[in-house]
Design a protein around this motif. Structure first.
Motif, PDB file in Angstrom:
ATOM      1  N   ALA A  18       0.836  -1.204   0.000  1.00 40.01           N
ATOM      2  CA  ALA A  18       0.000   0.000   0.000  1.00 40.01           C
ATOM      3  C   ALA A  18       0.868   1.250   0.000  1.00 40.01           C
ATOM      4  CB  ALA A  18      -0.932  -0.013   1.203  1.00 40.01           C
ATOM      5  N   ALA A  19       1.956   1.240   0.768  1.00 42.11           N
ATOM      6  CA  ALA A  19       2.857   2.389   0.777  1.00 42.11           C
ATOM      7  C   ALA A  19       3.472   2.606  -0.599  1.00 42.11           C
ATOM      8  CB  ALA A  19       3.946   2.189   1.824  1.00 42.11           C
ATOM      9  N   ALA A  20       3.910   1.524  -1.250  1.00 40.79           N
ATOM     10  CA  ALA A  20       4.496   1.651  -2.586  1.00 40.79           C
ATOM     11  C   ALA A  20       3.495   2.252  -3.560  1.00 40.79           C
ATOM     12  CB  ALA A  20       4.975   0.291  -3.071  1.00 40.79           C
ATOM     13  N   HIS A  21       2.231   1.849  -3.452  1.00 36.52           N
ATOM     14  CA  HIS A  21       1.194   2.408  -4.316  1.00 36.52           C
ATOM     15  C   HIS A  21       1.002   3.899  -4.061  1.00 36.52           C
ATOM     16  CE1 HIS A  21      -2.612   3.635  -5.881  1.00 36.52           C
ATOM     17  NE2 HIS A  21      -3.234   3.511  -4.724  1.00 36.52           N
ATOM     18  N   HIS A  22       0.788   4.271  -2.811  1.00 34.33           N
ATOM     19  CA  HIS A  22       0.485   5.677  -2.527  1.00 34.33           C
ATOM     20  C   HIS A  22       1.677   6.583  -2.818  1.00 34.33           C
ATOM     21  CE1 HIS A  22      -3.589   5.503  -0.937  1.00 34.33           C
ATOM     22  NE2 HIS A  22      -3.267   4.338  -0.412  1.00 34.33           N
ATOM     23  N   LEU A  23       2.871   6.116  -2.558  1.00 30.68           N
ATOM     24  CA  LEU A  23       4.061   6.912  -2.865  1.00 30.68           C
ATOM     25  C   LEU A  23       4.222   7.112  -4.370  1.00 30.68           C
ATOM     26  CD1 LEU A  23       6.441   5.254  -0.287  1.00 30.68           C
ATOM     27  CD2 LEU A  23       5.964   7.719  -0.368  1.00 30.68           C
ATOM     28  N   SER A  24       4.111   6.030  -5.118  1.00 30.55           N
ATOM     29  CA  SER A  24       4.294   6.151  -6.570  1.00 30.55           C
ATOM     30  C   SER A  24       3.156   6.929  -7.212  1.00 30.55           C
ATOM     31  CB  SER A  24       4.430   4.762  -7.207  1.00 30.55           C
ATOM     32  OG  SER A  24       3.313   3.940  -6.920  1.00 30.55           O
ATOM     33  N   ALA A  25       1.955   6.855  -6.638  1.00 28.49           N
ATOM     34  CA  ALA A  25       0.825   7.630  -7.169  1.00 28.49           C
ATOM     35  C   ALA A  25       1.067   9.126  -7.039  1.00 28.49           C
ATOM     36  CB  ALA A  25      -0.466   7.244  -6.449  1.00 28.49           C
ATOM     37  N   ARG A  26       1.915   9.520  -6.099  1.00 26.10           N
ATOM     38  CA  ARG A  26       2.244  10.942  -5.918  1.00 26.10           C
ATOM     39  C   ARG A  26       3.478  11.353  -6.703  1.00 26.10           C
ATOM     40  NH1 ARG A  26       1.067  11.841   0.607  1.00 26.10           N
ATOM     41  NH2 ARG A  26      -0.706  10.375   0.721  1.00 26.10           N
ATOM     42  N   GLY A  27       3.962  10.458  -7.535  1.00 24.45           N
ATOM     43  CA  GLY A  27       5.094  10.799  -8.389  1.00 24.45           C
ATOM     44  C   GLY A  27       6.452  10.506  -7.816  1.00 24.45           C
ATOM     45  N   ALA A  28       6.529   9.878  -6.642  1.00 19.73           N
ATOM     46  CA  ALA A  28       7.818   9.547  -6.052  1.00 19.73           C
ATOM     47  C   ALA A  28       8.483   8.405  -6.810  1.00 19.73           C
ATOM     48  CB  ALA A  28       7.646   9.170  -4.580  1.00 19.73           C
ATOM     49  N   ARG A  29       9.805   8.466  -6.904  1.00 23.35           N
ATOM     50  CA  ARG A  29      10.583   7.355  -7.448  1.00 23.35           C
ATOM     51  C   ARG A  29      10.744   6.320  -6.332  1.00 23.35           C
ATOM     52  NH1 ARG A  29      15.972  10.048  -8.714  1.00 23.35           N
ATOM     53  NH2 ARG A  29      15.331  11.143  -6.811  1.00 23.35           N
ATOM     54  N   VAL A  30      10.115   5.173  -6.491  1.00 17.13           N
ATOM     55  CA  VAL A  30      10.001   4.190  -5.417  1.00 17.13           C
ATOM     56  C   VAL A  30      10.724   2.901  -5.788  1.00 17.13           C
ATOM     57  CG1 VAL A  30       8.394   2.784  -4.063  1.00 17.13           C
ATOM     58  CG2 VAL A  30       7.784   5.138  -4.678  1.00 17.13           C
ATOM     59  N   LEU A  31      11.494   2.395  -4.834  1.00 19.98           N
ATOM     60  CA  LEU A  31      12.047   1.042  -4.909  1.00 19.98           C
ATOM     61  C   LEU A  31      11.407   0.225  -3.804  1.00 19.98           C
ATOM     62  CD1 LEU A  31      14.103  -1.174  -5.791  1.00 19.98           C
ATOM     63  CD2 LEU A  31      15.697  -0.166  -4.133  1.00 19.98           C
ATOM     64  N   GLY A  32      10.829  -0.911  -4.146  1.00 24.41           N
ATOM     65  CA  GLY A  32      10.287  -1.826  -3.152  1.00 24.41           C
ATOM     66  C   GLY A  32      11.106  -3.097  -3.102  1.00 24.41           C
ATOM     67  N   LEU A  33      11.504  -3.518  -1.912  1.00 22.90           N
ATOM     68  CA  LEU A  33      12.294  -4.725  -1.724  1.00 22.90           C
ATOM     69  C   LEU A  33      11.521  -5.715  -0.864  1.00 22.90           C
ATOM     70  CD1 LEU A  33      15.795  -3.133  -0.975  1.00 22.90           C
ATOM     71  CD2 LEU A  33      15.043  -4.183  -3.124  1.00 22.90           C
ATOM     72  N   GLU A  34      11.442  -6.958  -1.334  1.00 25.27           N
ATOM     73  CA  GLU A  34      10.677  -7.995  -0.641  1.00 25.27           C
ATOM     74  C   GLU A  34      11.508  -9.263  -0.532  1.00 25.27           C
ATOM     75  OE1 GLU A  34       8.530 -10.593   1.113  1.00 25.27           O
ATOM     76  OE2 GLU A  34       7.722  -8.550   0.990  1.00 25.27           O
ATOM     77  N   LYS A  35      11.476  -9.873   0.648  1.00 25.19           N
ATOM     78  CA  LYS A  35      12.248 -11.086   0.922  1.00 25.19           C
ATOM     79  C   LYS A  35      11.783 -12.267   0.085  1.00 25.19           C
ATOM     80  CE  LYS A  35      13.447 -14.019   4.951  1.00 25.19           C
ATOM     81  NZ  LYS A  35      14.906 -13.796   4.982  1.00 25.19           N
ATOM     82  N   TYR A  36      10.472 -12.362  -0.167  1.00 30.05           N
ATOM     83  CA  TYR A  36       9.904 -13.491  -0.903  1.00 30.05           C
ATOM     84  C   TYR A  36       9.303 -13.000  -2.221  1.00 30.05           C
ATOM     85  CZ  TYR A  36      10.506 -15.916   3.549  1.00 30.05           C
ATOM     86  OH  TYR A  36      11.033 -16.450   4.684  1.00 30.05           O
ATOM     87  N   GLY A  37       8.513 -13.851  -2.856  1.00 35.33           N
ATOM     88  CA  GLY A  37       7.843 -13.461  -4.081  1.00 35.33           C
ATOM     89  C   GLY A  37       6.625 -12.601  -3.792  1.00 35.33           C
ATOM     90  N   PRO A  38       5.966 -12.099  -4.830  1.00 36.99           N
ATOM     91  CA  PRO A  38       4.773 -11.285  -4.613  1.00 36.99           C
ATOM     92  C   PRO A  38       3.614 -12.112  -4.049  1.00 36.99           C
ATOM     93  CG  PRO A  38       5.108 -11.699  -6.951  1.00 36.99           C
ATOM     94  CD  PRO A  38       6.324 -12.218  -6.259  1.00 36.99           C
ATOM     95  N   VAL A  39       2.873 -11.532  -3.129  1.00 36.61           N
ATOM     96  CA  VAL A  39       1.668 -12.133  -2.544  1.00 36.61           C
ATOM     97  C   VAL A  39       1.990 -13.524  -1.968  1.00 36.61           C
ATOM     98  CG1 VAL A  39      -0.813 -12.421  -2.865  1.00 36.61           C
ATOM     99  CG2 VAL A  39       0.438 -10.952  -4.431  1.00 36.61           C
ATOM    100  N   HIS A  40       2.971 -13.577  -1.105  1.00 38.20           N
ATOM    101  CA  HIS A  40       3.405 -14.861  -0.535  1.00 38.20           C
ATOM    102  C   HIS A  40       2.622 -15.183   0.729  1.00 38.20           C
ATOM    103  CE1 HIS A  40       5.601 -12.966   2.796  1.00 38.20           C
ATOM    104  NE2 HIS A  40       5.970 -12.041   1.924  1.00 38.20           N
TER     105      HIS A  40
END
Length: 384
Positions: A18-40
């Protein structure tokens, strides 16, 4: 040299996605890092369903955030076409002085939320799947219901990617450090720089936020699915509500309609009964026969057609603070560049979209208009 990103988000489960969505929706350059795969399913944002409700017995201070979360869930469904929320209604059941009943009534009255109070006979008439004792009552809330956690995370990740966020999976952070006016984050593959860091560690909070000064306990919890003896028809969402039920001994059980077809069953679980401290790396994911029997014995006196036939069980984790309230704040030791969200204590998923909005506020402006004073870590650390 300017940082490569405006914000790095650590953890892409419920809150981080949710943070990655709201940040990028405001035009921020966002990097998201996750230990596992998506929706694990290795953390806490899985299991097919989570309860959502507005008459919040934990504390009336949560209600404004819930009202905003409902708006954002609607926005998320419209933007992605994902099935997110099913408002099938919900009952908080117990004796009049039980926490679910008395606390929910307090919030409903304080915030003028639509609700009904039902005696035992009316509960049985309206919801034949429930069998309260004669001295039990319920607060019924038509706007309560269930959320789909996997769909929610997937929808936020989809929007974040569509908005330009750089989402990297199977790449956990190994460490981070202050770097100029921002931060540098290291993984086994690369080092990245950003002006801001947002840490949403879930059950990894004791490891990744050890310097926060807040004791977060990770607990093993189990979810169970049973096939009702009379079939799933009476347990469909249009006939059977979500519920939280506290008995005279203070044991809480919560449950859901059957939402995944005839063989999907009805999901039930204890809230904090026999919580077992664990870690994400050592959690016992085997559910034993005696655990299933204990759950079946508990629900057999509450729902006439359950337990029926046991279908499956799954484990998840609660990351719990000492007072069971969240931590959402700028990091007290790094207030210029680091924002944290942790300790959601088994009741946080319903807040996912509004927490994402709050984290975007804090990371980009240093403040938020949302009421988050209850979640200041200073209440637990004694730091000014």
């Amino acid at each position: 040299m300017s940082p490569a990103y405006d914000v790095i988000v650590i953890g892409l489960g419920g809150m981080g996605s949710a943070a990655a969505h709201h940040l990028s929706a405001r035009g921020a350059r966002v990097l998201g890092l996750e230990k596992y795969g998506p929706v694990h399913d290795r953390g806490s944002s899985h299991g097919g369903s989570r309860i959502t409700r507005q008459s919040y017995f934990e504390d009336p201070a949560y209600v404004p955030l819930l009202l905003r979360a409902y708006e954002l869930y609607d926005d998320l469904e419209r933007a992605t076409g994902q099935e997110i929320a099913t408002l099938c209604g919900g009952v908080m059941v117990g004796r009049p002085d039980s926490r679910p009943v008395a606390g929910s009534l307090r919030s409903a009255r304080e915030w003028d939320l639509p609700h009904e109070m039902l005696d035992a006979a009316e509960i049985r008439r309206r919801f034949p799947t429930l069998a309260p004792a004669d001295d039990e009552v319920a607060l019924f809330e038509a706007k309560a219901g269930l959320l789909r956690p996997e769909n929610t995370v997937a929808a936020h990740l989809r929007l974040a990617g569509r908005q330009g966020a750089d989402l990297r999976f199977e790449e956990p952070m190994t460490r981070w450090e202050p770097y100029g006016e921002g931060v540098r984050v290291h993984t086994a593959r690369h080092s990245y720089t950003a002006g801001q860091l947002v840490i949403c560690p879930g059950a990894w909070a004791p490891e990744l936020l050890a310097d926060l000064g807040v004791r977060v306990t990770v607990e093993r919890q189990v979810m169970y699915w049973f096939q009702p003896g009379g079939g799933t028809g009476p347990y469909r969402p249009e006939r059977h509500p979500v519920y939280i039920w506290e008995d005279a001994a203070g044991t809480q059980v919560y449950g859901f309609p059957a939402i995944d077809g005839p063989e999907g069953g009805a999901k039930v679980a204890f809230f904090r009964r026999e919580s077992v401290p664990t870690t994400p790396d050592t959690i016992d994911r085997t559910v034993r026969e005696e655990e299933v029997r204990t759950m079946a014995d508990q629900v057999s006196g509450l729902l006439p057609d359950l337990p029926g036939r046991f279908l499956k069980a799954a484990t998840c984790m609660y990351a719990t603070t000492p007072d069971e309230h969240f931590v959402i704040a700028r990091h007290p030791a790094h207030p210029e560049s680091v924002t944290v969200a942790c300790g959601f204590s088994g009741h946080g998923f319903k807040f996912v979209p509004v927490v994402g909005e709050i984290l975007a506020d804090l990371a980009l402006t240093g403040a938020t208009a949302h009421p988050i004073g209850l979640f200041d870590p200073a209440r637990l650390t004694g730091r000014a």
